[in-house]
Design a protein around this motif. Structure first.
Motif, short mmCIF file in Angstrom:
data_model
loop_
_atom_site.label_atom_id
_atom_site.label_comp_id
_atom_site.label_asym_id
_atom_site.label_seq_id
_atom_site.Cartn_x
_atom_site.Cartn_y
_atom_site.Cartn_z
N ASN A 66 0.81 -1.22 0.00
CA ASN A 66 0.00 0.00 0.00
C ASN A 66 0.85 1.27 0.00
O ASN A 66 0.49 2.29 0.59
CB ASN A 66 -0.97 0.02 1.19
N GLN A 67 1.99 1.23 -0.65
CA GLN A 67 2.84 2.40 -0.81
C GLN A 67 3.82 2.14 -1.95
O GLN A 67 4.01 1.00 -2.37
CB GLN A 67 3.62 2.70 0.47
N LEU A 68 4.42 3.22 -2.43
CA LEU A 68 5.48 3.09 -3.41
C LEU A 68 6.76 2.65 -2.72
O LEU A 68 6.93 2.89 -1.51
CB LEU A 68 5.72 4.44 -4.11
N PRO A 69 7.68 2.01 -3.44
CA PRO A 69 9.00 1.74 -2.83
C PRO A 69 9.65 3.06 -2.45
O PRO A 69 9.58 4.04 -3.20
CB PRO A 69 9.77 1.03 -3.96
N LYS A 70 10.26 3.10 -1.28
CA LYS A 70 10.78 4.37 -0.77
C LYS A 70 12.17 4.66 -1.32
O LYS A 70 13.02 3.77 -1.42
CB LYS A 70 10.82 4.33 0.76
N GLN A 71 12.37 5.91 -1.71
CA GLN A 71 13.71 6.38 -2.10
C GLN A 71 14.43 6.86 -0.84
O GLN A 71 13.93 7.71 -0.12
CB GLN A 71 13.61 7.51 -3.12
N LYS A 72 15.59 6.27 -0.56
CA LYS A 72 16.35 6.49 0.67
C LYS A 72 15.63 5.84 1.86
O LYS A 72 14.88 6.47 2.59
CB LYS A 72 16.63 7.97 0.93
N THR A 73 15.88 4.56 1.99
CA THR A 73 15.30 3.78 3.07
C THR A 73 16.39 2.86 3.61
O THR A 73 17.50 2.83 3.09
CB THR A 73 14.10 2.96 2.56
N GLY A 74 16.09 2.13 4.67
CA GLY A 74 17.08 1.19 5.19
C GLY A 74 17.09 1.07 6.69
O GLY A 74 16.05 1.18 7.35
N THR A 75 18.28 0.86 7.24
CA THR A 75 18.42 0.44 8.64
C THR A 75 18.80 1.57 9.58
O THR A 75 19.32 1.32 10.67
CB THR A 75 19.47 -0.68 8.72
N GLY A 76 18.56 2.80 9.20
CA GLY A 76 18.74 3.91 10.13
C GLY A 76 20.18 4.39 10.24
O GLY A 76 21.07 3.99 9.48
N MET A 77 20.41 5.24 11.22
CA MET A 77 21.67 5.95 11.38
C MET A 77 22.63 5.17 12.28
O MET A 77 22.25 4.63 13.31
CB MET A 77 21.38 7.33 12.00
N ASP A 78 23.87 5.11 11.87
CA ASP A 78 24.92 4.54 12.71
C ASP A 78 25.23 5.55 13.82
O ASP A 78 25.67 6.68 13.54
CB ASP A 78 26.17 4.28 11.86
N PRO A 79 25.03 5.19 15.09
CA PRO A 79 25.25 6.16 16.18
C PRO A 79 26.71 6.59 16.33
O PRO A 79 27.00 7.59 16.99
CB PRO A 79 24.77 5.41 17.43
#
Length: 404
Positions: A66-79
Motif C-alpha cells: 500500500n505504498q510506493l518503494p521508498k527512495q532512501k530507506t534502510g536500517t537507520g543511522m549509525d550512532p
C-alpha cells in the motif's frame, strides 16, 4: 572426316569480377546503416520492456504494501558516525534506493535474499567471492562506500538499457532507470530530515514546498498522493551511465546559481562549443574534483539523486548541473539516454513513453519552486517549466492538454 573444336572454358573475366565486387560493396554499404538502425530499434524495444517490467514491479509492490518503494530507506543511522553521508559497515544510513525493494518483484529473489539477510562473503581482489568475518549485516553497509559488498557490485540486466555501453569499475552495479523527484531540487537529497536523519520542522516545511514529485526521499508515498492522475504523472525516467568522457549528461558540473537559473550550465560557456555534448576543458565537475567513481548511474543501490533520481526541470539529455560540489548535495538531474532524440519515461499508470529532447519546458531561467519564495516560485505554483515540469509534479493541478 570432320573435327569439332573443344568447348572453351567457362568463367568470369577480370572486368566482370571487379564489377560484381563493386556491386556487392555498394549493397553492403547501403545495408549496414539499415542493420545498425534495426539493432538500435531492437535495443530500444528491449529498454522499453525493461521499464515496463519495472512499472509492473512498482504496481505489485504498491498492491502488497500500500505504498510506493521508498527512495532512501534502510536500517537507520549509525550512532558512531556524525552524518548520513559518512560510511558505515553496520548500517546503510537509510540510503538505499527505490530499486532495492522491488527486486523480488522483477524475479530477482536471489539478490533480495543476499541483501535482506546477513551475508558472509565479499568481493575479493581477483573479483571472485571470498569468506567474510564478521558477515555483513542485513541490508548491508552504506552503499557506495564499500566496493566489496556483493549485491552492490552486481549489475542486474533488468536495470540496464542495452544501448548504454557503460560497464564495470569505477562504477559499482550500474542502473539506467531513476525515480522522478519533481520539478525542483530544493531538499531533494534529505527531504524532511537533518544530517542525522532527524525530522526537523523547518526541513519538513521546505520539503513539502519543494518536493513535488511522485517520490520524496525518506518519505512514504502512495498512488493516492498523485492527485494529478497516474496517467499524467511521471514516476521514473531513463538515464545514461558515465563513460569517463566528461559527457554533460553523466558528469555533473558545479554551479552555485543553478537553483535560480537552471539553464546556467548550458549558457555560460561551460559546454565545449565544438563538442556540445561534452564539458569544456576548464569546467569544474564533480568527477574532476573528487574522482572517477562519482558518475551518473554508478550505484543502483544508492538513493542519492546523482545515481538513481531524475527531475523534470531541464528537458531530456540536458546538462547535469549541481548546486554543490558533492553528489550528496542538491543538483539538477535530467533524464537521458543513448537513443536518438530523447529518452523513455515511466508514467504512474505503468505506461512507458518516449519523450523527445524538444518537449516544451517553459522558461529555463526561472527560479525553482521553493519555500519562502514569492511569485512564480512560490509554494503551490504551477511548474515554471511548462509541459515537461507539469508532468513531473504529482499534485499541482496542471492540465495536460498536449500529446508528448
Amino acid at each position: 572426316m570432320m573435327y569439332r573444336a573443344k568447348n572453351p572454358k567457362l568463367g568470369f573475366t577480370l572486368v566482370e569480377l571487379l564489377v560484381v565486387i563493386a556491386i556487392i560493396g555498394v549493397l553492403v554499404g547501403l545495408l549496414l546503416p539499415a542493420v545498425q538502425a534495426a539493432r538500435e530499434a531492437a535495443r530500444r524495444m528491449s529498454c522499453s520492456n525493461n521499464f515496463k517490467q519495472i512499472g509492473l514491479a512498482v504496481h505489485n509492490y504498491h498492491s502488497a504494501y500500500n505504498q510506493l518503494p521508498k527512495q532512501k530507506t534502510g536500517t537507520g543511522m549509525d550512532p558512531n558516525t556524525g552524518a548520513w553521508w559518512d560510511g558505515s559497515a553496520v548500517t546503510n544510513q537509510s540510503q538505499l534506493s527505490w530499486l532495492v525493494p522491488i527486486t523480488p518483484f522483477i524475479e530477482q529473489q536471489a539478490i533480495w535474499e543476499q541483501i535482506s539477510n546477513p551475508l558472509g562473503s565479499e568481493v575479493g581482489a581477483s573479483g571472485g567471492l571470498t569468506p567474510r568475518t564478521p558477515p555483513y549485516t542485513a541490508f548491508g553497509p552504506k552503499a557506495g562506500t564499500d566496493f566489496a559488498y556483493p549485491p552492490a557490485m552486481t549489475e542486474l540486466p533488468s536495470f540496464r538499457c542495452p544501448s548504454d555501453p557503460g560497464r564495470g569499475l569505477p562504477g559499482q552495479g550500474r542502473t539506467n532507470y531513476a525515480c522522478c523527484l519533481g520539478d525542483s531540487f530544493s531538499k531533494a537529497e534529505t527531504g524532511a530530515v537533518d544530517q542525522r536523519l532527524v525530522v526537523q520542522t523547518a526541513d519538513a516545511e521546505w520539503s513539502r514546498a519543494g518536493q513535488r514529485g511522485a517520490f520524496v526521499v525518506h518519505q512514504k508515498m502512495a498512488f493516492r498522493d498523485i492527485l494529478d492522475g497516474l496517467s499524467n504523472t511521471i514516476i521514473a525516467g531513463e538515464i545514461n551511465t558515465d563513460l569517463g568522457d566528461r559527457d554533460v549528461t553523466t558528469d555533473a558540473a558545479i554551479f552555485k546559481g543553478s537553483k535560480a537559473n537552471p539553464s546556467i550550465c548550458s549558457t555560460d560557456g561551460s559546454v565545449d562549443p565544438l563538442r556540445p555534448r561534452f564539458w569544456a576543458a576548464g569546467t569544474d565537475t564533480i568527477i574532476k574534483s573528487h574522482g572517477s567513481s562519482f558518475g551518473r548511474g554508478y550505484q543502483w543501490m544508492t538513493g542519492e539523486h546523482l545515481y538513481t533520481g531524475m527531475m523534470t526541470v531541464i528537458p531530456p539529455n540536458g546538462t547535469l548541473c549541481y548546486q554543490g560540489e558533492w553528489p550528496g548535495q542538491e543538483g539538477i538531474v535530467p533524464p537521458s539516454s543513448r537513443h536518438q532524440g530523447g529518452c523513455h519515461i515511466l508514467m504512474g499508470d505503468g505506461a512507458v513513453k518516449f519523450v523527445t529532447d524538444s518537449i516544451e519546458a517553459g522558461n529555463q531561467t526561472t527560479h525553482m519552486v521553493e519555500f519562502s519564495r514569492t511569485g512564480t516560485a512560490s509554494p503551490g505554483s504551477k511548474s515554471p517549466y511548462g509541459l515537461w515540469g507539469s508532468l513531473g509534479t504529482r499534485a499541482s493541478k496542471e492540465t495536460i492538454s498536449e500529446e508528448f
